[in-house]
Design an enzyme around this catalytic site. Structure first.
Site, PDB file in Angstrom:
ATOM      1  N   LYS A  54       0.839  -1.209   0.000  1.00 13.89           N
ATOM      2  CA  LYS A  54       0.000   0.000   0.000  1.00 13.89           C
ATOM      3  C   LYS A  54       0.871   1.256   0.000  1.00 13.89           C
ATOM      4  O   LYS A  54       0.608   2.210  -0.740  1.00 13.89           O
ATOM      5  CB  LYS A  54      -0.938  -0.005   1.220  1.00 13.89           C
ATOM      6  CG  LYS A  54      -2.051  -1.040   1.081  1.00 13.89           C
ATOM      7  CD  LYS A  54      -2.828  -1.260   2.367  1.00 13.89           C
ATOM      8  CE  LYS A  54      -3.813  -2.407   2.199  1.00 13.89           C
ATOM      9  NZ  LYS A  54      -4.491  -2.798   3.442  1.00 13.89           N
ATOM     10  N   GLN A  98      -4.292  -0.954   9.490  1.00 19.41           N
ATOM     11  CA  GLN A  98      -4.222  -2.324   8.971  1.00 19.41           C
ATOM     12  C   GLN A  98      -4.816  -3.305   9.983  1.00 19.41           C
ATOM     13  O   GLN A  98      -4.447  -3.312  11.146  1.00 19.41           O
ATOM     14  CB  GLN A  98      -2.746  -2.679   8.671  1.00 19.41           C
ATOM     15  CG  GLN A  98      -2.558  -4.029   8.021  1.00 19.41           C
ATOM     16  CD  GLN A  98      -3.218  -4.128   6.638  1.00 19.41           C
ATOM     17  OE1 GLN A  98      -3.099  -3.230   5.821  1.00 19.41           O
ATOM     18  NE2 GLN A  98      -3.921  -5.213   6.386  1.00 19.41           N
ATOM     19  N   ASP A 121     -11.075   2.982   3.828  1.00 15.47           N
ATOM     20  CA  ASP A 121     -11.384   1.538   3.757  1.00 15.47           C
ATOM     21  C   ASP A 121     -12.896   1.311   3.675  1.00 15.47           C
ATOM     22  O   ASP A 121     -13.349   0.231   3.306  1.00 15.47           O
ATOM     23  CB  ASP A 121     -10.864   0.836   5.030  1.00 15.47           C
ATOM     24  CG  ASP A 121      -9.585   0.048   4.766  1.00 15.47           C
ATOM     25  OD1 ASP A 121      -9.337  -0.299   3.595  1.00 15.47           O
ATOM     26  OD2 ASP A 121      -8.850  -0.217   5.742  1.00 15.47           O
TER      27      ASP A 121
END
Ligand code: NAP
Length: 301
Positions: A54, A98, A121
């Site tokens: 990422k 994460q 997200d």
């Protein structure tokens, strides 16, 4: 006729090129670029490799990428304080924590602490609500289902009036995807059925699908004879079924299999996604897209 293979790697490349070009254009016009903070707690090898990719991709896009690594021993409050710091930072438009987090930290509490306008997200309940309302309300669709919708669109698989059957009802994939595809509008307007472990006669549902999405995490669950000839099969499943030595690196790597039998379906389906190289690569492209959109929303304010 052989099924058309929908190549996620190629589609990802095209999307990332578009994002990079748009970012460069914004930079020239305004001197500003999207900012993404990636917060990693601990050193779980899978999480480290996801975050590394990422970060690398965000830098390639020309984003302002801030990486925060907290030790496994960090407290829930320390993580919440870090999230709050970036909620208040105007140069950061997207916050990514994460997952999974260490057991002593309440994941929901952390997701709920992210400013919904920076939740790239798309996991915050506010963004799930926005997705449910659909249309202009949707801000950050979760990346995996958004990637599937984008793949269908770019592969020219129409969804209008189609029978879509999704096997799997997780909050990450099945439920948001169902909402996106049954919404009124472009790349949607389908009739959607969601199947799960409580579904009676899974085969009969799969058999009437024009678009069949397998997102169960069960290798080979969908039998070739359950697929209608000419149907589009999107295989989301990523199942580790063994190990092999990589020809590229000489290192041990996992053998991955989807929820369908790719080889058998080549002669049955109209379109099919491979595993790996299908849905998987799309997720990161959609994360970059959500981050660019987060930046654009602040520029338009
Ligand atoms: P999950 O949270 O475990 O959900 C799996 C869903 O499938 C559940 O709703 C479950 O039903 C259903 N299911 C499982 N076995 C079934 C069966 N035999 N018959 C009917 N339904 C069944 O998994 P997930 O997070 O959605 O992920 C699903 C798969 O997609 C996994 O292989 C995962 O690795 C992969 N994935 C890939 C990406 C990517 O490529 N970027 C992203 C996310 C996930 P119940 O609700 O009744 O238990």
């Amino acid at each position: 006729m052989q099924a058309q293979i929908i190549n996620g790697l190629e589609i990802r490349k095209a999307i990332l090129e578009e994002i990079k070009a748009e970012t460069a254009e914004y930079k020239t016009k305004t001197g500003k670029v999207p900012g993404l903070v990636t917060i990693l707690v601990g050193e779980n090898p899978a999480s480290v490799s996801y975050v590394t990719l990422k970060v690398k991709t965000a830098l390639e896009m020309g984003f302002n990428e801030v990486q925060v690594n907290l030790p496994e021993s960090c407290t829930e409050q320390e993580l919440l304080d870090t999230v709050e710091k970036y909620n208040r930072d105007d140069s950061i438009h997207g916050i990514l924590v994460q997952l999974p987090l260490p057991k002593h930290i309440d994941e929901n509490k952390v997701i709920y602490a992210i400013d919904p306008d920076k939740d790239v997200d798309g996991f915050h309940p506010v963004n799930i609500g926005r997705l449910l309302l659909g249309g202009k309300h949707t801000k950050y669709p979760p990346c995996t289902p958004a990637g599937i919708v984008e793949m269908l669109s770019r592969a020219g698989v129409g969804t209008e009036g189609k029978e879509v059957v999704i096997v799997g009802r997780s909050n990450l994939v099945g439920k948001p995807l169902a909402n996106m595809l049954c919404a009124k509008g472009k790349n949607a307007n389908a009739t959607v059925t969601i199947c799960h472990t409580g579904t009676k006669d899974l085969a009969s549902h799969c058999k009437r699908a024009d678009i069949l999405v397998a997102a169960a995490g069960c290798p080979g669950l969908i039998k070739p004879e359950w697929v209608k000839p000419g149907a589009c099969v999107i295989d989301v499943g990523v199942n580790r079924v063994g190990e092999k030595i990589s020809e590229k690196t000489g290192k041990k790597v996992a053998i991955l299999k989807g929820d369908t039998d790719f080889d058998a379906l080549l002669d049955i389906a109209g379109y099919i996604t491979p595993v790996p190289g299908g849905v998987g690569p799309m997720t990161i492209a959609m994360l970059m897209k959500n981050t660019l959109n987060a930046f654009k929303y602040t520029m338009e304010k």
